[in-house]
Scaffold this active site. Sequence first.
Site, mmCIF file in Angstrom:
data_model
loop_
_atom_site.group_PDB
_atom_site.id
_atom_site.type_symbol
_atom_site.label_atom_id
_atom_site.label_comp_id
_atom_site.label_asym_id
_atom_site.label_seq_id
_atom_site.Cartn_x
_atom_site.Cartn_y
_atom_site.Cartn_z
ATOM 1 C CE1 TYR A 183 119.698 -43.318 46.642
ATOM 2 C CE2 TYR A 183 119.380 -42.883 48.963
ATOM 3 C CZ TYR A 183 118.782 -43.328 47.652
ATOM 4 O OH TYR A 183 117.407 -43.576 47.660
ATOM 5 C CE LYS A 210 117.439 -40.683 45.769
ATOM 6 N NZ LYS A 210 116.517 -40.547 44.443
HETATM 7 P P1 NDP Z 1 114.882 -50.136 41.927
HETATM 8 O O1 NDP Z 1 116.318 -50.280 41.924
HETATM 9 O O2 NDP Z 1 113.873 -51.113 42.199
HETATM 10 O O3 NDP Z 1 114.290 -49.463 40.604
HETATM 11 C C1 NDP Z 1 115.113 -48.485 40.015
HETATM 12 C C2 NDP Z 1 114.536 -47.876 38.583
HETATM 13 O O4 NDP Z 1 115.430 -46.947 38.060
HETATM 14 C C3 NDP Z 1 114.479 -48.795 37.865
HETATM 15 O O5 NDP Z 1 113.047 -48.743 37.111
HETATM 16 C C4 NDP Z 1 115.580 -48.838 36.740
HETATM 17 O O6 NDP Z 1 115.251 -49.470 35.630
HETATM 18 C C5 NDP Z 1 115.648 -47.254 36.715
HETATM 19 N N1 NDP Z 1 117.106 -46.757 36.470
HETATM 20 C C6 NDP Z 1 118.345 -46.684 37.188
HETATM 21 N N2 NDP Z 1 119.241 -46.268 36.450
HETATM 22 C C7 NDP Z 1 118.695 -45.674 35.420
HETATM 23 C C8 NDP Z 1 119.101 -44.799 34.539
HETATM 24 N N3 NDP Z 1 120.473 -44.564 34.313
HETATM 25 N N4 NDP Z 1 118.380 -44.393 33.259
HETATM 26 C C9 NDP Z 1 117.169 -44.903 33.570
HETATM 27 N N5 NDP Z 1 116.471 -45.616 34.270
HETATM 28 C C10 NDP Z 1 117.201 -46.120 35.312
HETATM 29 O O7 NDP Z 1 114.654 -48.718 43.056
HETATM 30 P P2 NDP Z 1 113.718 -48.487 43.587
HETATM 31 O O8 NDP Z 1 112.149 -48.666 43.289
HETATM 32 O O9 NDP Z 1 113.790 -48.961 45.440
HETATM 33 O O10 NDP Z 1 113.926 -46.702 43.962
HETATM 34 C C11 NDP Z 1 113.105 -45.782 43.032
HETATM 35 C C12 NDP Z 1 113.769 -44.304 43.339
HETATM 36 O O11 NDP Z 1 113.185 -44.237 44.946
HETATM 37 C C13 NDP Z 1 114.915 -43.988 43.426
HETATM 38 O O12 NDP Z 1 115.515 -42.973 43.163
HETATM 39 C C14 NDP Z 1 115.357 -44.423 44.676
HETATM 40 O O13 NDP Z 1 116.752 -43.542 45.065
HETATM 41 C C15 NDP Z 1 114.284 -43.828 45.821
HETATM 42 N N6 NDP Z 1 114.359 -44.206 46.993
HETATM 43 C C16 NDP Z 1 114.147 -45.677 47.170
HETATM 44 C C17 NDP Z 1 114.047 -46.146 48.675
HETATM 45 C C18 NDP Z 1 113.866 -47.526 49.049
HETATM 46 O O14 NDP Z 1 113.977 -47.735 50.032
HETATM 47 N N7 NDP Z 1 113.852 -48.539 48.280
HETATM 48 C C19 NDP Z 1 114.323 -45.074 49.564
HETATM 49 C C20 NDP Z 1 114.343 -43.655 49.170
HETATM 50 C C21 NDP Z 1 114.251 -43.443 47.895
HETATM 51 P P3 NDP Z 1 116.386 -50.114 34.670
HETATM 52 O O15 NDP Z 1 117.103 -51.150 35.591
HETATM 53 O O16 NDP Z 1 115.516 -50.827 33.546
HETATM 54 O O17 NDP Z 1 117.222 -49.034 34.065
#
Ligand code: NDP
Length: 234
Positions: free
Chosen positions: A141, A145
């Site tokens: 990860y 990033k």
């Molecule tokens: P969630 O797991 O809540 O949501 C992830 C989202 O990404 C969902 O909408 C999922 O939708 C989508 N997704 C995952 N894989 C795919 C794919 N292959 N194609 C299309 N869509 C995809 O994560 P967060 O909201 O927590 O995270 C969002 C972003 O923020 C990420 O990039 C994460 O790395 C980053 N982030 C999050 C942190 C945290 O503490 N939560 C901290 C730092 C960064 P679906 O399952 O419908 O595909």
Amino acid sequence: MSRHVLITGASRGIGAAVANHFVAQGDVVVALSRSGDAPEGCAMSLSVDVASSASVAGAVKTAIDAHGPVDVLVANAGITRDGLAMRMSDEQWRDVLSTNLDGAFYSARAVLSSMIRARSGRIVFMGSVSPFYGVPGQANYAAAKAGMVGLARSLAREVASRGITVNVIAPGFIDTEMTAGLGATSDDMTALIPMGRMGTTADIAAIVGFVASDAAGYLTGQVIAVDGGLAMGL
Ligand code: NDP
């Protein structure tokens, strides 16, 4: 004037909050995710796998055919497949690199020609503080990033003269499904945050909204940590 805003990973968590932010502003929001789910008010939701170049290109074409050039891209889709590096499988490594880094590149590449023609645009990548802080169990990860920062800064230089900005938001520890179920680890993490709490999805959406706004036209190639002070100074 309403803008065409494309958000990957908009079905829940941070992406959904970002979608809500732009919908509330009256923008035309296209939500992309594997499930195809989207918050209420989005103009369009499409099922896409960001790890597939063809899937992303097809979805972006559909969005542009329906709503015109993309003004704002928020490349937010991401996953974790945690494990100590010594025991991390090829699949764990590749899945995270494919979704989090390849997906960000495919998404940006797919919107670029329409932004270049329009001589304006905002690309916002959802990074993380993880490459700056170092997180055991997240070598895949953090590497993805970190790669996103190189992608963003190179792209920022390529397109700055066309009025397009490219920035990375680096959230800290945010309350979403991704961080749910961490149990005691969650308490340990929260104890390290100077502000004494996890971030909310709204905390991140507000900063994405600013970076995508007209007011942020001179901001490019930057990594903006939104982390309650967790990684300050790194
Ligand atoms: P969630 O797991 O809540 O949501 C992830 C989202 O990404 C969902 O909408 C999922 O939708 C989508 N997704 C995952 N894989 C795919 C794919 N292959 N194609 C299309 N869509 C995809 O994560 P967060 O909201 O927590 O995270 C969002 C972003 O923020 C990420 O990039 C994460 O790395 C980053 N982030 C999050 C942190 C945290 O503490 N939560 C901290 C730092 C960064 P679906 O399952 O419908 O595909």
